[in-house]
Scaffold this motif. Structure first.
Motif, PDB file in Angstrom:
ATOM      1  N   PRO A  30       3.677  -6.607 -11.549  1.00  0.00           N
ATOM      2  CA  PRO A  30       4.623  -7.245 -10.715  1.00  0.00           C
ATOM      3  C   PRO A  30       3.768  -7.796  -9.464  1.00  0.00           C
ATOM      4  O   PRO A  30       2.753  -7.543  -9.312  1.00  0.00           O
ATOM      5  CB  PRO A  30       5.659  -6.148 -10.309  1.00  0.00           C
ATOM      6  N   GLU A  31       4.557  -8.163  -8.656  1.00  0.00           N
ATOM      7  CA  GLU A  31       3.959  -8.770  -7.303  1.00  0.00           C
ATOM      8  C   GLU A  31       3.403  -7.321  -6.734  1.00  0.00           C
ATOM      9  O   GLU A  31       3.847  -6.278  -6.627  1.00  0.00           O
ATOM     10  CB  GLU A  31       4.913  -9.480  -6.413  1.00  0.00           C
ATOM     11  N   PRO A  32       2.339  -7.432  -5.798  1.00  0.00           N
ATOM     12  CA  PRO A  32       1.760  -6.295  -5.203  1.00  0.00           C
ATOM     13  C   PRO A  32       2.782  -5.667  -4.299  1.00  0.00           C
ATOM     14  O   PRO A  32       3.629  -6.078  -3.617  1.00  0.00           O
ATOM     15  CB  PRO A  32       0.821  -6.795  -4.136  1.00  0.00           C
ATOM     16  N   ALA A  33       2.735  -4.298  -4.384  1.00  0.00           N
ATOM     17  CA  ALA A  33       3.724  -3.432  -3.641  1.00  0.00           C
ATOM     18  C   ALA A  33       2.844  -2.585  -2.397  1.00  0.00           C
ATOM     19  O   ALA A  33       1.627  -2.436  -2.916  1.00  0.00           O
ATOM     20  CB  ALA A  33       4.405  -2.227  -4.444  1.00  0.00           C
ATOM     21  N   ILE A  34       3.437  -2.142  -1.324  1.00  0.00           N
ATOM     22  CA  ILE A  34       2.586  -1.644  -0.248  1.00  0.00           C
ATOM     23  C   ILE A  34       3.721  -0.700   0.433  1.00  0.00           C
ATOM     24  O   ILE A  34       4.758  -1.119   0.901  1.00  0.00           O
ATOM     25  CB  ILE A  34       2.016  -2.416   0.642  1.00  0.00           C
ATOM     26  N   ALA A  35       3.220   0.504   0.495  1.00  0.00           N
ATOM     27  CA  ALA A  35       4.073   1.552   1.406  1.00  0.00           C
ATOM     28  C   ALA A  35       3.223   1.905   2.652  1.00  0.00           C
ATOM     29  O   ALA A  35       3.545   2.069   3.663  1.00  0.00           O
ATOM     30  CB  ALA A  35       4.145   2.744   0.597  1.00  0.00           C
ATOM     31  N   LYS A  36       1.653   2.050   2.250  1.00  0.00           N
ATOM     32  CA  LYS A  36       0.907   2.365   3.306  1.00  0.00           C
ATOM     33  C   LYS A  36      -0.285   1.398   3.529  1.00  0.00           C
ATOM     34  O   LYS A  36      -1.289   1.536   2.883  1.00  0.00           O
ATOM     35  CB  LYS A  36       0.376   3.701   2.883  1.00  0.00           C
ATOM     36  N   PRO A  37       0.097   0.032   3.784  1.00  0.00           N
ATOM     37  CA  PRO A  37      -0.967  -0.796   3.945  1.00  0.00           C
ATOM     38  C   PRO A  37      -2.127  -0.443   4.526  1.00  0.00           C
ATOM     39  O   PRO A  37      -2.145  -0.057   5.601  1.00  0.00           O
ATOM     40  CB  PRO A  37      -0.028  -2.038   4.354  1.00  0.00           C
ATOM     41  N   THR A  38      -3.172  -1.240   4.111  1.00  0.00           N
ATOM     42  CA  THR A  38      -4.577  -1.150   4.937  1.00  0.00           C
ATOM     43  C   THR A  38      -5.193  -2.502   4.856  1.00  0.00           C
ATOM     44  O   THR A  38      -4.856  -3.331   3.982  1.00  0.00           O
ATOM     45  CB  THR A  38      -5.394   0.009   4.397  1.00  0.00           C
ATOM     46  N   LEU A  39      -6.027  -2.837   5.706  1.00  0.00           N
ATOM     47  CA  LEU A  39      -6.691  -4.118   5.774  1.00  0.00           C
ATOM     48  C   LEU A  39      -8.338  -3.753   5.710  1.00  0.00           C
ATOM     49  O   LEU A  39      -8.553  -3.153   6.761  1.00  0.00           O
ATOM     50  CB  LEU A  39      -6.358  -4.922   7.149  1.00  0.00           C
ATOM     51  N   PRO A  40      -9.076  -4.255   4.951  1.00  0.00           N
ATOM     52  CA  PRO A  40      -8.424  -4.968   3.707  1.00  0.00           C
ATOM     53  C   PRO A  40      -8.656  -3.875   2.545  1.00  0.00           C
ATOM     54  O   PRO A  40      -8.914  -2.744   2.600  1.00  0.00           O
ATOM     55  CB  PRO A  40      -9.918  -5.752   3.524  1.00  0.00           C
ATOM     56  N   GLY A  41      -8.150  -4.171   1.216  1.00  0.00           N
ATOM     57  CA  GLY A  41      -8.276  -3.557   0.086  1.00  0.00           C
ATOM     58  C   GLY A  41      -7.116  -2.688  -0.335  1.00  0.00           C
ATOM     59  O   GLY A  41      -6.904  -1.812   0.570  1.00  0.00           O
ATOM     60  N   LEU A  42      -6.609  -2.924  -1.339  1.00  0.00           N
ATOM     61  CA  LEU A  42      -5.565  -1.972  -1.816  1.00  0.00           C
ATOM     62  C   LEU A  42      -5.825  -1.546  -3.294  1.00  0.00           C
ATOM     63  O   LEU A  42      -6.028  -2.340  -4.036  1.00  0.00           O
ATOM     64  CB  LEU A  42      -3.996  -2.732  -1.769  1.00  0.00           C
ATOM     65  N   PRO A  43      -6.131  -0.059  -3.302  1.00  0.00           N
ATOM     66  CA  PRO A  43      -6.353   0.342  -4.588  1.00  0.00           C
ATOM     67  C   PRO A  43      -5.267   0.394  -5.771  1.00  0.00           C
ATOM     68  O   PRO A  43      -4.123   0.436  -5.138  1.00  0.00           O
ATOM     69  CB  PRO A  43      -6.869   1.750  -4.520  1.00  0.00           C
ATOM     70  N   LYS A  44      -5.331   0.159  -6.961  1.00  0.00           N
ATOM     71  CA  LYS A  44      -4.475   0.101  -7.571  1.00  0.00           C
ATOM     72  C   LYS A  44      -3.844   1.542  -8.145  1.00  0.00           C
ATOM     73  O   LYS A  44      -5.011   2.422  -8.529  1.00  0.00           O
ATOM     74  CB  LYS A  44      -4.916  -0.455  -9.257  1.00  0.00           C
ATOM     75  N   ALA A  45      -2.651   1.896  -8.332  1.00  0.00           N
ATOM     76  CA  ALA A  45      -2.283   3.096  -8.885  1.00  0.00           C
ATOM     77  C   ALA A  45      -1.785   3.028 -10.004  1.00  0.00           C
ATOM     78  O   ALA A  45      -1.168   2.376 -10.395  1.00  0.00           O
ATOM     79  CB  ALA A  45      -0.838   3.387  -7.943  1.00  0.00           C
ATOM     80  N   PRO A  46      -2.587   3.778 -11.060  1.00  0.00           N
ATOM     81  CA  PRO A  46      -2.712   3.587 -12.566  1.00  0.00           C
ATOM     82  C   PRO A  46      -1.466   3.986 -13.099  1.00  0.00           C
ATOM     83  O   PRO A  46      -0.688   4.983 -12.538  1.00  0.00           O
ATOM     84  CB  PRO A  46      -3.921   4.244 -12.996  1.00  0.00           C
ATOM     85  N   GLU A  77      -2.114   5.577   5.254  1.00  0.00           N
ATOM     86  CA  GLU A  77      -1.095   5.235   6.113  1.00  0.00           C
ATOM     87  C   GLU A  77      -1.844   4.070   7.109  1.00  0.00           C
ATOM     88  O   GLU A  77      -2.875   4.008   7.313  1.00  0.00           O
ATOM     89  CB  GLU A  77      -0.599   6.397   6.999  1.00  0.00           C
ATOM     90  N   LEU A  78      -0.736   3.088   7.174  1.00  0.00           N
ATOM     91  CA  LEU A  78      -1.233   1.804   8.201  1.00  0.00           C
ATOM     92  C   LEU A  78      -1.793   2.537   9.583  1.00  0.00           C
ATOM     93  O   LEU A  78      -0.901   3.181   9.988  1.00  0.00           O
ATOM     94  CB  LEU A  78      -0.071   0.887   8.299  1.00  0.00           C
ATOM     95  N   SER A  79      -2.902   2.014   9.929  1.00  0.00           N
ATOM     96  CA  SER A  79      -3.551   2.507  11.192  1.00  0.00           C
ATOM     97  C   SER A  79      -2.826   1.396  12.476  1.00  0.00           C
ATOM     98  O   SER A  79      -2.273   0.675  12.140  1.00  0.00           O
ATOM     99  CB  SER A  79      -4.838   2.263  11.342  1.00  0.00           C
ATOM    100  N   GLN A  80      -2.754   2.071  13.600  1.00  0.00           N
ATOM    101  CA  GLN A  80      -2.330   1.153  14.771  1.00  0.00           C
ATOM    102  C   GLN A  80      -3.175  -0.114  14.829  1.00  0.00           C
ATOM    103  O   GLN A  80      -2.620  -0.877  15.114  1.00  0.00           O
ATOM    104  CB  GLN A  80      -2.558   2.079  16.027  1.00  0.00           C
ATOM    105  N   GLY A  81      -4.416   0.139  14.395  1.00  0.00           N
ATOM    106  CA  GLY A  81      -5.537  -1.025  14.644  1.00  0.00           C
ATOM    107  C   GLY A  81      -5.061  -1.998  13.666  1.00  0.00           C
ATOM    108  O   GLY A  81      -4.970  -3.190  13.963  1.00  0.00           O
ATOM    109  N   ALA A  82      -4.523  -1.776  12.526  1.00  0.00           N
ATOM    110  CA  ALA A  82      -4.380  -2.797  11.516  1.00  0.00           C
ATOM    111  C   ALA A  82      -2.902  -3.488  12.067  1.00  0.00           C
ATOM    112  O   ALA A  82      -2.702  -4.663  11.836  1.00  0.00           O
ATOM    113  CB  ALA A  82      -4.187  -2.320  10.146  1.00  0.00           C
ATOM    114  N   VAL A  97      -6.510   3.545  17.626  1.00  0.00           N
ATOM    115  CA  VAL A  97      -6.529   2.556  16.544  1.00  0.00           C
ATOM    116  C   VAL A  97      -6.714   3.051  15.327  1.00  0.00           C
ATOM    117  O   VAL A  97      -6.234   2.717  14.194  1.00  0.00           O
ATOM    118  CB  VAL A  97      -7.719   1.809  16.770  1.00  0.00           C
ATOM    119  N   ALA A  98      -7.072   4.625  15.436  1.00  0.00           N
ATOM    120  CA  ALA A  98      -7.256   5.253  14.257  1.00  0.00           C
ATOM    121  C   ALA A  98      -5.869   6.042  13.498  1.00  0.00           C
ATOM    122  O   ALA A  98      -6.053   6.546  12.611  1.00  0.00           O
ATOM    123  CB  ALA A  98      -8.385   6.178  14.160  1.00  0.00           C
ATOM    124  N   LEU A  99      -5.170   6.169  14.531  1.00  0.00           N
ATOM    125  CA  LEU A  99      -3.765   6.936  14.243  1.00  0.00           C
ATOM    126  C   LEU A  99      -2.957   5.903  13.384  1.00  0.00           C
ATOM    127  O   LEU A  99      -2.894   4.917  13.565  1.00  0.00           O
ATOM    128  CB  LEU A  99      -3.241   7.431  15.468  1.00  0.00           C
TER     129      LEU A  99
END
Length: 206
Positions: A30-46, A77-82, A97-99
């Motif tokens: 399906p279209e990409p899903a994201i619960a805990k987005p990071t920038l850049p790169g999202l690993p695939k959950a097999p 988890e999405l960082s404050q920096g992102a 930024v790291a929290l």
């Protein structure tokens, strides 16, 4: 692309997990899903089959079979920096930024993802549980009980959030860390008190 599969979502009080099912090699992504987005790169959950084996709470009943297609989800988890690179509404208590970003409403989380673009969205609850347990037959990816060396809770966090990278060496089988503990995470679904109308695929409820 790693194929999707089937798993048992929720619980039914069973003490012995059922055998793993064969992966579905015909499922389309399906279209990409994201619960805990990071920038850049999202690993695939097999896609894998998994099951739950412990005493259930009412909201986790009844157990039901769910077929999940492959999807993308953030490694941390999405960082404050992102978060701040794009900007959004929040009422964070701790600043670094790291929290992880915290005190964000469901609507604000969805608005941030829309601004980020790329088809990013919140995961459904069935996708989130699948990613969190990462093939484990237990409530946690690391076993039947919480592991304080791999998750932040009140007992070991000094009552505050911790860096999103602290537990990267403790990532689950899908390469995701802090799926349990540190901060709560939003899903796309509307709140329902049980799984009587639970999904049989990755689609959100409500």
């Amino acid at each position: 692309l790693i194929p999707g599969g089937t798993y048992t979502m929720g619980a039914d009080g069973m003490t012995t997990p059922p055998p793993l099912s064969k992966p579905n090699t015909t499922a389309k992504a399906p279209e990409p899903a994201i619960a805990k987005p990071t920038l850049p790169g999202l690993p695939k959950a097999p896609g894998r089959a998994l099951s739950l084996s412990f005493t259930a709470r009412p909201r986790e009943l009844p157990a039901h079979t769910v077929t999940i297609r492959p999807f993308l989800i953030g490694a941390t988890e999405l960082s404050q920096g992102a978060w701040d690179k794009i900007g959004g509404d929040d009422k964070r208590r701790w600043r670094s930024v790291a929290l992880p970003i915290e005190m964000v409403s469901w609507a604000s989380a969805k608005a941030w993802l829309a601004k980020a673009g790329g088809g990013l969205r919140l995961p459904s609850e069935s996708e989130w549980e699948y990613a969190c347990r990462a093939g484990s037959p237990f409530p946690f990816s690391f076993g039947p009980l919480p592991a304080l060396d791999g998750m932040w809770v009140r007992a070991n966090s000094e009552g505050r959030t911790k860096s999103v990278t602290k537990h990267r060496s403790k990532a689950n089988a899908f390469g995701l860390s802090d799926m349990n503990g540190n901060v709560s995470e939003w899903c796309q679904d509307s709140w329902l008190c049980d799984y009587k109308s639970g999904p049989n695929d990755e689609a959100p409820r409500g």
